[in-house]
Scaffold this motif. Sequence first.
Motif, PDB file in Angstrom:
ATOM      1  N   VAL A  91       0.863  -1.187   0.000  1.00  0.00           N
ATOM      2  CA  VAL A  91       0.000   0.000   0.000  1.00  0.00           C
ATOM      3  C   VAL A  91       0.892   1.227   0.000  1.00  0.00           C
ATOM      4  O   VAL A  91       1.817   1.320   0.798  1.00  0.00           O
ATOM      5  CB  VAL A  91      -0.887   0.062   1.261  1.00  0.00           C
ATOM      6  CG1 VAL A  91      -1.941   1.157   1.102  1.00  0.00           C
ATOM      7  CG2 VAL A  91      -1.555  -1.260   1.536  1.00  0.00           C
ATOM      8  N   TYR A  92       0.634   2.158  -0.900  1.00  0.00           N
ATOM      9  CA  TYR A  92       1.436   3.372  -0.857  1.00  0.00           C
ATOM     10  C   TYR A  92       0.595   4.611  -0.594  1.00  0.00           C
ATOM     11  O   TYR A  92      -0.610   4.624  -0.818  1.00  0.00           O
ATOM     12  CB  TYR A  92       2.305   3.546  -2.109  1.00  0.00           C
ATOM     13  CG  TYR A  92       1.587   3.599  -3.442  1.00  0.00           C
ATOM     14  CD1 TYR A  92       0.653   4.571  -3.734  1.00  0.00           C
ATOM     15  CD2 TYR A  92       1.913   2.683  -4.434  1.00  0.00           C
ATOM     16  CE1 TYR A  92       0.033   4.628  -4.971  1.00  0.00           C
ATOM     17  CE2 TYR A  92       1.282   2.728  -5.681  1.00  0.00           C
ATOM     18  CZ  TYR A  92       0.353   3.706  -5.931  1.00  0.00           C
ATOM     19  OH  TYR A  92      -0.261   3.759  -7.158  1.00  0.00           O
ATOM     20  N   LEU A 106       5.284   3.845   2.131  1.00  0.00           N
ATOM     21  CA  LEU A 106       5.000   2.577   1.459  1.00  0.00           C
ATOM     22  C   LEU A 106       4.964   1.543   2.569  1.00  0.00           C
ATOM     23  O   LEU A 106       5.887   1.478   3.387  1.00  0.00           O
ATOM     24  CB  LEU A 106       6.180   2.285   0.524  1.00  0.00           C
ATOM     25  CG  LEU A 106       6.069   1.160  -0.471  1.00  0.00           C
ATOM     26  CD1 LEU A 106       5.211   1.615  -1.653  1.00  0.00           C
ATOM     27  CD2 LEU A 106       7.449   0.780  -0.982  1.00  0.00           C
ATOM     28  N   ILE A 107       3.902   0.774   2.624  1.00  0.00           N
ATOM     29  CA  ILE A 107       3.845  -0.285   3.629  1.00  0.00           C
ATOM     30  C   ILE A 107       3.705  -1.610   2.912  1.00  0.00           C
ATOM     31  O   ILE A 107       2.904  -1.737   1.978  1.00  0.00           O
ATOM     32  CB  ILE A 107       2.654  -0.096   4.598  1.00  0.00           C
ATOM     33  CG1 ILE A 107       2.774   1.233   5.330  1.00  0.00           C
ATOM     34  CG2 ILE A 107       2.607  -1.228   5.613  1.00  0.00           C
ATOM     35  CD1 ILE A 107       1.602   1.525   6.250  1.00  0.00           C
ATOM     36  N   SER A 158      -4.546   2.421  -4.208  1.00  0.00           N
ATOM     37  CA  SER A 158      -3.133   2.396  -3.842  1.00  0.00           C
ATOM     38  C   SER A 158      -2.734   1.065  -3.225  1.00  0.00           C
ATOM     39  O   SER A 158      -1.773   0.976  -2.484  1.00  0.00           O
ATOM     40  CB  SER A 158      -2.856   3.524  -2.850  1.00  0.00           C
ATOM     41  OG  SER A 158      -3.744   3.429  -1.751  1.00  0.00           O
ATOM     42  N   VAL A 159      -3.482   0.013  -3.564  1.00  0.00           N
ATOM     43  CA  VAL A 159      -3.241  -1.305  -2.966  1.00  0.00           C
ATOM     44  C   VAL A 159      -2.942  -2.351  -4.034  1.00  0.00           C
ATOM     45  O   VAL A 159      -3.646  -2.440  -5.042  1.00  0.00           O
ATOM     46  CB  VAL A 159      -4.460  -1.787  -2.142  1.00  0.00           C
ATOM     47  CG1 VAL A 159      -4.113  -3.030  -1.349  1.00  0.00           C
ATOM     48  CG2 VAL A 159      -4.976  -0.690  -1.230  1.00  0.00           C
TER      49      VAL A 159
END
Lengths: 87, 87
Positions: free
Chosen positions: A6-7, A60-61, A31-32
């Motif tokens: 995800v960002y 970013l995760i 965003s995923v």
Amino acid sequence: MYLILVYDIGQKRVGKMLKLCRKYLHWIQNSVFEGEITPVKLKELLAEAGKIMDEEQDSLIIFKSRNEKWLEKEVVGKEKNEIDTFL
Amino acid sequence: MYLILVYDIGQKRVGKMLKLCRKYLHWIQNSVFEGEITPVKLKELLAEAGKIMDEEQDSLIIFKSRNEKWLEKEVVGKEKNEIDTFL
């Protein structure tokens, strides 16, 4: 490994980031992204992302799981995938 | 169970959704939340979310994992958590 990414990226950089992530993963929401990825490809993706991102503002995760089976996904509302194939 | 929740919500409804999700989960990025949740609480959360969402435009994705240990999280760039505590 199975990856969820995800960002949260500034408007100016989001196009580049989207293009990059779609090279490696499936786009499932704005965003995923998700998908199977090798450690080498992930390293490549993160290196490229680092060049695009503004570390002061963007983030970013990623969630890694050794097995997709350990994750159960549920989507409520509109699914992005339908659109993805036309882009 | 351990939950990751990501929403993609129209600007007008995003404030309400944020407030709702923070009642149940930890906020880790703009539209990303995570945390331990019981099936009953999740049902409650999804019912409330359904009232806020415009199903034509908005979406919500959840990833459930029976155990947090099965997921490894990595954050690149700015972490939202630092901000979260001040809000």
